[in-house]
Design a protein around this motif. Sequence first.
Motif, short mmCIF file in Angstrom:
data_model
loop_
_atom_site.label_atom_id
_atom_site.label_comp_id
_atom_site.label_asym_id
_atom_site.label_seq_id
_atom_site.Cartn_x
_atom_site.Cartn_y
_atom_site.Cartn_z
N GLU A 163 10.92 9.40 5.94
CA GLU A 163 11.53 10.23 6.98
C GLU A 163 12.17 11.48 6.39
OE1 GLU A 163 10.22 9.29 9.38
OE2 GLU A 163 10.92 7.47 10.35
N GLY A 164 12.74 11.36 5.19
CA GLY A 164 13.25 12.56 4.54
C GLY A 164 12.13 13.55 4.24
N TYR A 165 10.97 13.02 3.86
CA TYR A 165 9.82 13.89 3.59
C TYR A 165 9.31 14.55 4.86
CZ TYR A 165 5.36 15.40 1.58
OH TYR A 165 4.28 16.14 1.15
N HIS A 166 9.29 13.82 5.97
CA HIS A 166 8.89 14.42 7.24
C HIS A 166 9.82 15.58 7.60
CE1 HIS A 166 7.16 10.21 8.46
NE2 HIS A 166 6.46 10.79 7.51
N ALA A 200 12.94 17.19 12.26
CA ALA A 200 13.72 17.23 11.03
C ALA A 200 15.10 16.63 11.22
CB ALA A 200 13.83 18.68 10.53
N GLN A 201 15.72 16.92 12.36
CA GLN A 201 17.06 16.41 12.62
C GLN A 201 17.03 14.92 12.96
OE1 GLN A 201 20.15 18.05 12.84
NE2 GLN A 201 19.41 20.05 12.23
N PHE A 202 16.09 14.51 13.80
CA PHE A 202 16.06 13.12 14.26
C PHE A 202 15.79 12.18 13.10
CE2 PHE A 202 14.69 9.26 16.23
CZ PHE A 202 15.44 9.18 17.40
N GLU A 203 14.86 12.54 12.24
CA GLU A 203 14.48 11.65 11.15
C GLU A 203 15.67 11.37 10.23
OE1 GLU A 203 11.85 10.40 12.04
OE2 GLU A 203 10.05 11.39 11.33
N THR A 204 16.47 12.40 9.95
CA THR A 204 17.57 12.20 9.01
C THR A 204 18.84 11.70 9.69
OG1 THR A 204 18.07 14.57 9.22
CG2 THR A 204 16.73 13.89 7.34
N GLU A 235 0.79 -1.21 0.00
CA GLU A 235 0.00 0.00 0.00
C GLU A 235 0.83 1.28 0.00
OE1 GLU A 235 -2.77 -0.16 3.20
OE2 GLU A 235 -3.82 -1.90 2.42
N TRP A 236 2.12 1.18 0.11
CA TRP A 236 2.94 2.38 0.26
C TRP A 236 2.77 3.34 -0.91
CZ3 TRP A 236 7.06 4.74 -2.30
CH2 TRP A 236 7.75 5.72 -1.58
N ASP A 237 2.74 2.84 -2.12
CA ASP A 237 2.64 3.71 -3.30
C ASP A 237 1.39 4.58 -3.27
OD1 ASP A 237 5.00 3.03 -4.58
OD2 ASP A 237 4.10 1.29 -5.56
N GLU A 238 0.32 4.08 -2.66
CA GLU A 238 -0.92 4.83 -2.62
C GLU A 238 -1.11 5.62 -1.32
OE1 GLU A 238 -0.97 1.41 -3.35
OE2 GLU A 238 -0.81 1.90 -5.49
N ARG A 239 -0.55 5.12 -0.21
CA ARG A 239 -0.90 5.67 1.08
C ARG A 239 0.19 6.50 1.75
NH1 ARG A 239 -4.12 1.61 4.86
NH2 ARG A 239 -4.32 3.61 5.93
N ALA A 240 1.44 6.32 1.37
CA ALA A 240 2.51 7.09 2.01
C ALA A 240 2.28 8.58 1.80
CB ALA A 240 3.86 6.68 1.45
N GLY A 241 2.59 9.37 2.83
CA GLY A 241 2.37 10.81 2.73
C GLY A 241 3.10 11.44 1.56
N VAL A 242 4.32 10.99 1.31
CA VAL A 242 5.11 11.56 0.23
C VAL A 242 4.49 11.28 -1.14
CG1 VAL A 242 6.64 9.56 -0.06
CG2 VAL A 242 7.49 11.86 -0.59
N ARG A 243 3.66 10.24 -1.24
CA ARG A 243 3.03 9.88 -2.51
C ARG A 243 1.61 10.43 -2.63
NH1 ARG A 243 5.93 5.83 -5.08
NH2 ARG A 243 4.71 6.54 -6.86
#
Length: 308
Positions: free
Chosen positions: A110-113, A72-76, A9-17
């Motif tokens: 995480e990069g998108y977050h 932003a820092q923690f995710e990356t 489901e990632w392609d349809e449901r991920a926030g970045v997509r």
Amino acid sequence: MTAAEPRREWDERAGVRSCPRRVLGDELERGQLFFPPALVPYLDHPLVRALPADRRRDLLARHLYHYLGFTAQFETRVVNRATDRIAGGRSGLRASTATRLDAYRIYVDEGYHSLYSLDVIDQVSRASGIPPAPYDFGPFLARLDAVGERALPDEGPLAQLLQVVVFETLITSILNDVPKDARVLTVVRDIVRDHARDEGWHHAFFSALFRELWAQQPAPLRARVARCLPGLIRSSLLPDLRPVRASLAAAGLGPAAVAAVVADSYPARRVDEDVRRASRHAVRLFEETGVLDVPGGRDAFATAELLR
């Protein structure tokens, strides 16, 4: 690994997509809040209540900036440091191709977050005229890394995986509570809601990952892992008070007042209870997998005040 559903489901449901860029509207003029006051421990302190309304408003803005800047820092610098190892086959874990692909998907998430966290800081600071203070993530990262260096000095990649397992299985009130507060800026509620949706399957992925990771460790190393995890939990959840002190000082409080507000707002008993509450799902995962049953495991969690 049991991550088939996220892969499908990632392609349809991920926030970045699936999510548009979240944009600040005209809500500042209508008095919408930067952040829920109930989630700012010091905002109701008598010395803070006595401040002019505009300075209290600035405190809420700076609290938002710190939350988003930390994210932003923690995710990356922490999460993606480990997901890069998993995805690239350099984690020491015998991971399937499916698991490695999911790790790359999480890396993208995480990069998108991080991207939209900084984007909202920029939008809000420009519109409000309240500048964000510089945030140095280094001391937090050093504190977190030091736990693994002490407990697992010769197992650096493993320690980094454990950091992320811990953090991604913690449950904090922010992801649940911010989107529910209609007084808060819509752009803030939207990005926190977007983040929470992604984190739901990240939690499932890293819970499954830990079960595989734990099963692959020899008995002597399991004991060291069990003694390491409580420190990682506490280091992840203990409040970083440096930005709080700086924000209170910027609001006009003197050193003695800043010290009093911080001491009253973050008493040790309350901090310990907050840590126990936020870590309950992580601790349950470690109980279910037998971490607390290895020699010294339960004692380590009890000493860290993680057991009720």
